[in-house]
Structures are given as C-alpha cells and as structure tokens.
Write an enzyme that holds these catalytic residues in place. Structure first.
Site, PDB file in Angstrom:
ATOM      1  N   ASN A 147     -47.195 -20.189 -56.612  1.00  0.00           N
ATOM      2  CA  ASN A 147     -46.904 -20.420 -57.823  1.00  0.00           C
ATOM      3  C   ASN A 147     -45.230 -20.368 -58.363  1.00  0.00           C
ATOM      4  OD1 ASN A 147     -47.465 -17.377 -56.949  1.00  0.00           O
ATOM      5  ND2 ASN A 147     -46.759 -16.848 -59.007  1.00  0.00           N
ATOM      6  N   GLN A 175     -53.576 -21.665 -58.520  1.00  0.00           N
ATOM      7  CA  GLN A 175     -52.682 -22.545 -58.358  1.00  0.00           C
ATOM      8  C   GLN A 175     -52.865 -24.093 -58.561  1.00  0.00           C
ATOM      9  OE1 GLN A 175     -49.806 -22.932 -60.834  1.00  0.00           O
ATOM     10  NE2 GLN A 175     -49.245 -20.529 -60.914  1.00  0.00           N
ATOM     11  N   SER A 195     -58.629 -19.498 -60.709  1.00  0.00           N
ATOM     12  CA  SER A 195     -58.850 -18.894 -61.959  1.00  0.00           C
ATOM     13  C   SER A 195     -58.578 -19.110 -62.888  1.00  0.00           C
ATOM     14  CB  SER A 195     -57.297 -17.522 -62.338  1.00  0.00           C
ATOM     15  OG  SER A 195     -56.706 -16.787 -63.161  1.00  0.00           O
ATOM     16  N   CYS A 321     -40.306  -8.949 -64.134  1.00  0.00           N
ATOM     17  CA  CYS A 321     -39.246  -8.200 -65.165  1.00  0.00           C
ATOM     18  C   CYS A 321     -39.976  -6.849 -64.943  1.00  0.00           C
ATOM     19  CB  CYS A 321     -39.187  -8.325 -66.703  1.00  0.00           C
ATOM     20  SG  CYS A 321     -38.117  -9.222 -66.565  1.00  0.00           S
TER      21      CYS A 321
HETATM   22  C1  LIG Z   1     -51.764 -16.543 -61.544  1.00  0.00           C
HETATM   23  C2  LIG Z   1     -52.440 -15.988 -60.803  1.00  0.00           C
HETATM   24  C3  LIG Z   1     -52.942 -15.274 -59.943  1.00  0.00           C
HETATM   25  C4  LIG Z   1     -53.490 -13.610 -60.628  1.00  0.00           C
HETATM   26  O1  LIG Z   1     -54.845 -14.946 -61.745  1.00  0.00           O
HETATM   27  P1  LIG Z   1     -55.048 -13.939 -62.773  1.00  0.00           P
HETATM   28  O2  LIG Z   1     -56.376 -14.698 -63.292  1.00  0.00           O
HETATM   29  O3  LIG Z   1     -53.809 -13.735 -63.823  1.00  0.00           O
HETATM   30  O4  LIG Z   1     -55.375 -12.420 -62.377  1.00  0.00           O
HETATM   31  C5  LIG Z   1     -53.188 -14.961 -58.524  1.00  0.00           C
HETATM   32  N1  LIG Z   1     -52.618 -15.920 -57.742  1.00  0.00           N
HETATM   33  C6  LIG Z   1     -52.009 -16.698 -57.801  1.00  0.00           C
HETATM   34  C7  LIG Z   1     -51.350 -17.878 -57.325  1.00  0.00           C
HETATM   35  C8  LIG Z   1     -51.688 -17.223 -59.421  1.00  0.00           C
HETATM   36  O5  LIG Z   1     -50.612 -17.998 -59.464  1.00  0.00           O
END
Ligand SMILES: *Cc1c(COP(=O)(O)O)cnc(C)c1O
Length: 372
Positions: A147, A175, A195, A321
C-alpha cells in the site's frame, strides 16, 4: 478537493451508492429473520455473494463477509493458527499493520513469527521463504501488493512453494484487487482479503475468501451467520454495495488502469522536471498503476502534506502519525531508506476520478512550497 490519497480510501461510486440506498429504510430486514423482509435481505446478500464468487472464480461458500480488511486479516491469521495446533507463521516486514500487529499479538500468546526481509524494491526473497518454512509452520501470509510503495509480490511462486511444503498461504489483496486481475481458480492461494472502500465501495465491508478445505476458528462468536465463522447481523447495504463495487472494478478495467498509470507517470515526469533531488521508491517495473512514493531529499514531508492540505490537496507522507508522535514508515525502512529520507517521502496515489489538470495544480503547488 484534490484527492490523491486513493490508497487510503476512495470515494464511493454513485452507482454503488444508488444500489445501497434501498437497504437502509426500505429493505431493512435482518437476513436471519424468516419473514418476507428478512428473506429479501437474505436473497440480496446471497446474490451479492454469488456475483463476487463468479467474478473471483471461486465457490460462493468460500466467501465470508466481514466488517473490514483488518477484520478479515485478523480472522484468518488467528483463526488458522488456532485451528492448526502449530506454533509458527511467516510474513514479511512490509505488511499492513492489520497483519503485523496481529502477528505481534500472536507472539504475545507464545506463537513464533518470521518476518521476511525485502530487497531495495520491496520484493521478498523466495529462497529466504523456503528456508524459513519448518515442520511447525502452519501459515505464510504475504501481501499481494504494498500500500505504500505499490510493489507487487510474486504471489504465484509463493503459492507453489507453500503447496510443495504443505503450508497454508494467505494473501492480503486489498491494494491489488484495484488493478490486478485475480482469478482464484488459477492463483492457488488458500485465503485472501479484499476491502470494499479501496475500490470505490463503502467503508466497513470486506470479503474474506477461504478455500473450503482450510480449517479456521471464528474470531467473533455469537449467532450463526457466515457459516458460523463470523457472528453479527449482516450489513446488507454494505454487502450489496461491495458486490457492485467489485463488479464495476472489472468494467473497462484495462482502459481505467491505463488512464491511471498515465496520470501517475505524468506526475512523476513533471515532478522530476520541477524539483531537484527526487527519488522514486519501490519496484518501478512491477508496481501498482496508481501508486507513487517519492523522496524529496532534504525536504520535510509532513510540512509538505500540511502545506498542500491548505490548498485542498490530499496526499500522504511516508510516516504514520500515531497520536502525537510520528513513526517512520516500516516499509521505507525495510527497503533501506535512512531516517532522513523516510521523513522526506510522500505517497501520492491516483484513482479513476483524477484528471491531468488536477496534477498540474499539484505540481505547481509542490513547486511553490518546496521552492520556498
Ligand atoms: C487498507 C488496507 C487494509 C485494511 O483494510 P480496512 O478495510 O481499512 O481495515 C489492509 N491491507 C492493506 C494492504 C490495505 O491497504
């Protein structure tokens, strides 16, 4: 707003929103209820599951709905380890915090975790992976694509190593799903997380794919939803929206990807022309099309992020942060950047709603801020 933070989250597509709206105050039944209103919810949920299974090329009963990518990752890692009776798992140093902190919590319970190194481009070493697999290893969890820097990992090779060594393989594809074609019948992973909010769907919804043969314990106990693996009244609106988002994700996919990559490449080209001492991080040959991670040597990234925010531009810095302190990115550290370069790194992530004109404004703004 000029939004260049699409790896953090994305705007909900209007077609997704329209698909969701009836499930708030019209079709609001509980999918476990036997009356008509409940059965409408149940039917819509199962239609969405089938649609998702068709797109990903798996069985509908291998799709579990959860509340987030983080929950899916927690569920499968803890669930597999607890069901396996084994004590060792393998992951990489550049995983998302929902994997890394799940592993940390398992370590506190007495499990052993190997964190694989990555090279300067963010790619894991397959030889190191092979060597790390022991008799007591139950699971390997490696992200499909990163990510922060966008590096794509050799998932198929990892899957075949795990198959040979008879250990399970989970991949966090949160991602990757936005820009890489995923066919589960061909990919050979045992489980996978997606997600919704990273692909123009609603927040608070995730798909956890788990192959039928894989045994895992439930993380959330309660009712009998999701084959007894995830209790809680199903969020029908979000599930329907997520199904629509995944469907749209595959429409005109090549053109969309090409467009996003062109924007990204245009940004990097213009940035190099505009600002001195630029270094692009990650694997430039094998990278997500919308991700750009750049070090502007000697310039404080947090200052840049705040100054851009004052111009209504959203980007991320290479650091997370955490309350009042700033933690340097574990990903940039793992690919070998020193602390000063990490503090000078930004992540700009593009999506289907961005335009070239917006990038011109971004570049002009960076020039004014960094020039000072
Ligand atoms: C955003 C992200 C997650 C977490 O997903 P959420 O739905 O925000 O909890 C997990 N792994 C990667 C690589 C992500 O970019």
């Amino acid at each position: 707003m000029y939004y260049f933070d699409n790896n953090s989250t994305t705007k909900v597509d209007i077609d997704v929103l329209n698909e969701m709206l009836p499930f708030f105050s019209e079709y609001y039944g509980n999918a476990s209820s036997i009356h008509k209103l409940g059965q409408i919810s149940k039917k819509k949920m199962e239609e969405s599951r089938e649609k998702i299974a068709n797109i990903l090329n798996c069985n509908p009963n291998e799709i579990y709905f959860t509340s987030s990518g983080s929950e899916s990752n927690n569920t499968i890692i803890k669930g597999i380890m607890k069901a396996s009776g084994k004590k060792h798992l393998i992951t990489s140093k550049i995983e998302h915090s929902s994997i890394l902190n799940t592993c940390k919590s398992l370590e506190n319970e007495g499990y052993k975790v190997t964190y694989l190194n990555v090279d300067e481009f963010g790619t894991i070493d397959l030889k190191e992976l092979k060597k790390s697999i022991k008799d007591d290893t139950a699971l390997v969890s490696i992200m499909f694509a990163n990510n922060e820097i966008g590096t794509i990992e050799p998932i198929k090779q990892i899957a075949s190593i795990c198959e040979q060594k008879n250990v399970l393989f989970h991949t966090d594809a949160v991602q990757a799903i936005g820009s890489i074609d995923i066919d589960l019948s061909d990919l050979n992973v045992d489980s996978m997380t997606i997600s919704s909010h990273k692909i123009y769907g609603p927040k608070g919804a995730s798909i956890l794919y788990v192959k039928n043969k894989v045994k895992f314990n439930a993380l959330i106990n309660g009712g009998y939803q999701e084959q007894n693996k995830r209790a809680g009244t199903e969020n029908i609106a979000a599930i329907v929206g997520m199904g629509k988002a995944l469907e749209l994700n595959y429409q005109n996919r090549n053109e969309k990807n090409k467009y996003i990559k062109e924007l990204r490449d245009y940004f990097e080209l213009k940035l190099k022309e505009t600002v001195k001492n630029i270094k692009i991080n990650g694997n430039l040959q094998n990278r997500l099309s919308g991700t750009s991670n750049v070090t502007i040597k000697g310039f404080d990234a947090a200052t840049l992020v705040i100054a851009l925010d004052m111009r209504d531009i959203c980007i991320s810095s290479g650091s997370a942060c955490m309350s009042s302190s700033i933690l340097p990115s574990h990903v940039l550290k793992a690919i070998g950047l020193d602390d000063s370069d990490i503090k000078s790194s930004i992540r700009v992530s593009f999506g289907k709603y961005n335009t070239k004109e917006e990038i011109d404004y971004l570049i002009m703004s960076i020039k004014e801020i960094v020039g000072k």
